[in-house]
Design a protein around this motif. Structure first.
Motif, PDB file in Angstrom:
ATOM      1  N   TYR A 226       0.834  -1.202   0.000  1.00  0.00           N
ATOM      2  CA  TYR A 226       0.000   0.000   0.000  1.00  0.00           C
ATOM      3  C   TYR A 226       0.865   1.246   0.000  1.00  0.00           C
ATOM      4  N   HIS A 227       0.253   2.361  -0.373  1.00  0.00           N
ATOM      5  CA  HIS A 227       0.848   3.679  -0.250  1.00  0.00           C
ATOM      6  C   HIS A 227       0.092   4.408   0.857  1.00  0.00           C
ATOM      7  N   ALA A 228       0.779   4.776   1.907  1.00  0.00           N
ATOM      8  CA  ALA A 228       0.134   5.493   3.011  1.00  0.00           C
ATOM      9  C   ALA A 228      -0.127   6.939   2.607  1.00  0.00           C
ATOM     10  N   ILE A 229      -1.339   7.400   2.855  1.00  0.00           N
ATOM     11  CA  ILE A 229      -1.699   8.773   2.506  1.00  0.00           C
ATOM     12  C   ILE A 229      -2.423   9.440   3.677  1.00  0.00           C
ATOM     13  N   HIS A 230      -2.365  10.758   3.682  1.00  0.00           N
ATOM     14  CA  HIS A 230      -3.188  11.559   4.587  1.00  0.00           C
ATOM     15  C   HIS A 230      -4.385  12.138   3.839  1.00  0.00           C
ATOM     16  N   GLY A 231      -4.224  12.302   2.536  1.00  0.00           N
ATOM     17  CA  GLY A 231      -5.288  12.870   1.725  1.00  0.00           C
ATOM     18  C   GLY A 231      -4.948  12.737   0.254  1.00  0.00           C
ATOM     19  N   PHE A 232      -5.749  13.345  -0.596  1.00  0.00           N
ATOM     20  CA  PHE A 232      -5.565  13.212  -2.037  1.00  0.00           C
ATOM     21  C   PHE A 232      -4.366  13.988  -2.552  1.00  0.00           C
ATOM     22  N   ASP A 233      -3.818  14.884  -1.760  1.00  0.00           N
ATOM     23  CA  ASP A 233      -2.560  15.523  -2.155  1.00  0.00           C
ATOM     24  C   ASP A 233      -1.452  14.473  -2.239  1.00  0.00           C
ATOM     25  N   ASP A 234      -1.476  13.497  -1.322  1.00  0.00           N
ATOM     26  CA  ASP A 234      -0.497  12.415  -1.375  1.00  0.00           C
ATOM     27  C   ASP A 234      -0.747  11.499  -2.567  1.00  0.00           C
ATOM     28  N   VAL A 235      -2.003  11.244  -2.876  1.00  0.00           N
ATOM     29  CA  VAL A 235      -2.329  10.435  -4.058  1.00  0.00           C
ATOM     30  C   VAL A 235      -1.743  11.094  -5.303  1.00  0.00           C
ATOM     31  N   LEU A 236      -1.890  12.411  -5.400  1.00  0.00           N
ATOM     32  CA  LEU A 236      -1.380  13.146  -6.554  1.00  0.00           C
ATOM     33  C   LEU A 236       0.144  13.072  -6.648  1.00  0.00           C
ATOM     34  N   LYS A 237       0.811  12.977  -5.503  1.00  0.00           N
ATOM     35  CA  LYS A 237       2.275  12.863  -5.513  1.00  0.00           C
ATOM     36  C   LYS A 237       2.712  11.493  -6.032  1.00  0.00           C
ATOM     37  N   PHE A 238       2.002  10.453  -5.640  1.00  0.00           N
ATOM     38  CA  PHE A 238       2.343   9.089  -6.055  1.00  0.00           C
ATOM     39  C   PHE A 238       1.930   8.794  -7.496  1.00  0.00           C
ATOM     40  N   LEU A 239       0.862   9.416  -7.960  1.00  0.00           N
ATOM     41  CA  LEU A 239       0.181   8.988  -9.175  1.00  0.00           C
ATOM     42  C   LEU A 239       1.037   9.023 -10.445  1.00  0.00           C
ATOM     43  N   PRO A 240       1.800  10.071 -10.720  1.00  0.00           N
ATOM     44  CA  PRO A 240       2.560  10.085 -11.985  1.00  0.00           C
ATOM     45  C   PRO A 240       3.484   8.879 -12.147  1.00  0.00           C
ATOM     46  N   LYS A 241       4.213   8.511 -11.104  1.00  0.00           N
ATOM     47  CA  LYS A 241       5.119   7.368 -11.195  1.00  0.00           C
ATOM     48  C   LYS A 241       4.345   6.068 -11.366  1.00  0.00           C
ATOM     49  N   ILE A 242       3.228   5.931 -10.644  1.00  0.00           N
ATOM     50  CA  ILE A 242       2.407   4.724 -10.762  1.00  0.00           C
ATOM     51  C   ILE A 242       1.842   4.602 -12.167  1.00  0.00           C
ATOM     52  N   LEU A 243       1.391   5.702 -12.727  1.00  0.00           N
ATOM     53  CA  LEU A 243       0.847   5.690 -14.087  1.00  0.00           C
ATOM     54  C   LEU A 243       1.922   5.315 -15.097  1.00  0.00           C
ATOM     55  N   GLN A 244       3.127   5.791 -14.893  1.00  0.00           N
ATOM     56  CA  GLN A 244       4.219   5.450 -15.797  1.00  0.00           C
ATOM     57  C   GLN A 244       4.535   3.966 -15.712  1.00  0.00           C
ATOM     58  N   ASN A 245       4.557   3.433 -14.495  1.00  0.00           N
ATOM     59  CA  ASN A 245       4.804   1.999 -14.323  1.00  0.00           C
ATOM     60  C   ASN A 245       3.711   1.166 -14.972  1.00  0.00           C
ATOM     61  N   THR A 246       2.467   1.633 -14.819  1.00  0.00           N
ATOM     62  CA  THR A 246       1.330   0.933 -15.427  1.00  0.00           C
ATOM     63  C   THR A 246       1.443   0.930 -16.940  1.00  0.00           C
ATOM     64  N   MET A 247       1.839   2.068 -17.507  1.00  0.00           N
ATOM     65  CA  MET A 247       1.992   2.170 -18.952  1.00  0.00           C
ATOM     66  C   MET A 247       3.129   1.279 -19.440  1.00  0.00           C
ATOM     67  N   ASP A 248       4.241   1.254 -18.707  1.00  0.00           N
ATOM     68  CA  ASP A 248       5.377   0.412 -19.093  1.00  0.00           C
ATOM     69  C   ASP A 248       4.989  -1.061 -19.084  1.00  0.00           C
ATOM     70  N   GLN A 249       4.234  -1.474 -18.069  1.00  0.00           N
ATOM     71  CA  GLN A 249       3.782  -2.862 -17.972  1.00  0.00           C
ATOM     72  C   GLN A 249       2.853  -3.214 -19.121  1.00  0.00           C
ATOM     73  N   SER A 250       2.001  -2.252 -19.492  1.00  0.00           N
ATOM     74  CA  SER A 250       1.060  -2.479 -20.598  1.00  0.00           C
ATOM     75  C   SER A 250       1.821  -2.666 -21.900  1.00  0.00           C
ATOM     76  N   ILE A 251       2.849  -1.864 -22.103  1.00  0.00           N
ATOM     77  CA  ILE A 251       3.660  -1.979 -23.315  1.00  0.00           C
ATOM     78  C   ILE A 251       4.375  -3.326 -23.342  1.00  0.00           C
ATOM     79  N   GLU A 252       4.905  -3.740 -22.183  1.00  0.00           N
ATOM     80  CA  GLU A 252       5.609  -5.021 -22.084  1.00  0.00           C
ATOM     81  C   GLU A 252       4.682  -6.169 -22.398  1.00  0.00           C
ATOM     82  N   ILE A 253       3.439  -6.128 -21.891  1.00  0.00           N
ATOM     83  CA  ILE A 253       2.457  -7.183 -22.157  1.00  0.00           C
ATOM     84  C   ILE A 253       2.133  -7.246 -23.645  1.00  0.00           C
ATOM     85  N   THR A 254       1.986  -6.072 -24.270  1.00  0.00           N
ATOM     86  CA  THR A 254       1.659  -6.001 -25.700  1.00  0.00           C
ATOM     87  C   THR A 254       2.777  -6.596 -26.534  1.00  0.00           C
ATOM     88  N   LEU A 255       4.036  -6.287 -26.181  1.00  0.00           N
ATOM     89  CA  LEU A 255       5.174  -6.801 -26.938  1.00  0.00           C
ATOM     90  C   LEU A 255       5.340  -8.309 -26.750  1.00  0.00           C
TER      91      LEU A 255
END
Length: 257
Positions: A226-255
Motif C-alpha cells: 500500500y501507499h500510506a496517505i493523509h489525503g488526495f494531495d499524497d495520491v497526486l504525488k504518487f500517481l505520476p510514477k504509478i501511471l508510468q509503471n502501469t503504462m510500461d507494464q502495458s507496453i511489455e504485455i503487448t510486446l
C-alpha cells in the motif's frame, strides 16, 4: 403505510460496469481506473454516522454494538439504523451542508481528466448524501456506486441495496469486491483509495492501494502492499510514477503477446 421514493438523480445510473457518457469514449485497457471510498476518504466525516448522531432514534447504538460484535451484518445494521432516522429533507440537507471534502479531490479529478483516467466512487454509504455533498463543489456526473436512500417526504427514511451480492463475504450493502471484479474486464489496472472497514476485503483484489487510517493497519497486518496517505494531495504525488509503471507494464504485455 408510508410510501418511500427516490430523492437522487444518480439512482441506478451506474448499474453497468462502465458509464459511456462519463468516460467520453476514451477509456482503454491500458488506462487504469481509480475507485475511491467516500466516507472519511473523500469526505472529512463519516456521513452516515453524522446523520445518525443528529437524527437517529433509540436503538441505533444497540444495532451498532451488534454489528461490532459480529452478530449482524453491516447491511442489516445500516438498513435498520436508517429506518430509525427521523428528519425532514431540509433538516437532512442542513447537516449535509456542514460536511466538507478533501480539497485535493478536485485537483485529482482535474488531473485524471487530463490524463483520460476514469474516477468512480464505491461506497457503503448513502447515494443521495454523496451526490448532494459533491454538488456543493460543482462535481457532477461522477459514477457513484452506493446504497440507495429513499424518503417518504415526511420524516421517514429507508435504504435499498442495488450493489449487494449474495456471495459477499462481509454481507455488505455494497459489495466492493464484486464491483472491482466487474471493472477488471475493462482495464489492466485498478487503483483504490480507502480508509476503513468497508475497504478491507477489497484491498487485496486491486493493483494499487492508497490507504489512510484503519486501512493502513489492515494492510500492514495482512501483508498487503500500500501507499500510506493523509489525503488526495499524497495520491497526486504518487500517481505520476504509478501511471508510468502501469503504462510500461502495458507496453511489455503487448510486446510479449
Amino acid at each position: 403505510m408510508n410510501t418511500f421514493s427516490t430523492i437522487t438523480k444518480n439512482a441506478n445510473h451506474f448499474s453497468e460496469p462502465l458509464n459511456a457518457c462519463f468516460l467520453s469514449g476514451w477509456q482503454t485497457p491500458s488506462q487504469p481506473i481509480i475507485l475511491s471510498d467516500f466516507d472519511g476518504t473523500i469526505s472529512d466525516l463519516d456521513v452516515t454516522d453524522t446523520l445518525l448522531q443528529h437524527f437517529g432514534m433509540e436503538g441505533c447504538e444497540e444495532l451498532e454494538e451488534l454489528w461490532l460484535a459480529g452478530k449482524i451484518s453491516s447491511k442489516e445494521c445500516m438498513s435498520k439504523q436508517i429506518a430509525l432516522m427521523r428528519a425532514s429533507l431540509p433538516q437532512l440537507n442542513e447537516v449535509l451542508d456542514t460536511i466538507t471534502i478533501d480539497p485535493y479531490f478536485i485537483d485529482l479529478l482535474n488531473y485524471t481528466h487530463r490524463q483520460k483516467i476514469a474516477v468512480k466512487i464505491v461506497s457503503d454509504g448513502l447515494d443521495y448524501a454523496i451526490e448532494y455533498i459533491l454538488k456543493k463543489y460543482g462535481i457532477k456526473d461522477i459514477p457513484i456506486y452506493a446504497n440507495h436512500l429513499l424518503h417518504d417526504f415526511n420524516n421517514g427514511w429507508r435504504l435499498t441495496f442495488p450493489y449487494a451480492n449474495k456471495t459477499c463475504v462481509k454481507s455488505s450493502g455494497n459489495c466492493k469486491c464484486a464491483l472491482v471484479k466487474q471493472h477488471q474486464s475493462q482495464t489492466n489496472s485498478i487503483l483504490y483509495v480507502g480508509d476503513g472497514a468497508s475497504d478491507f476485503c477489497v484491498s487485496n483484489k486491486v493493483d494499487v492501494v492508497f490507504a489512510k487510517s484503519k486501512l493502513i493497519n489492515y494492510c500492514q497486518d495482512n501483508n498487503i502492499a500500500y501507499h500510506a496517505i493523509h489525503g488526495f494531495d499524497d495520491v497526486l504525488k504518487f500517481l505520476p510514477k504509478i501511471l508510468q509503471n502501469t503504462m510500461d507494464q502495458s507496453i511489455e504485455i503487448t510486446l510479449t503477446d
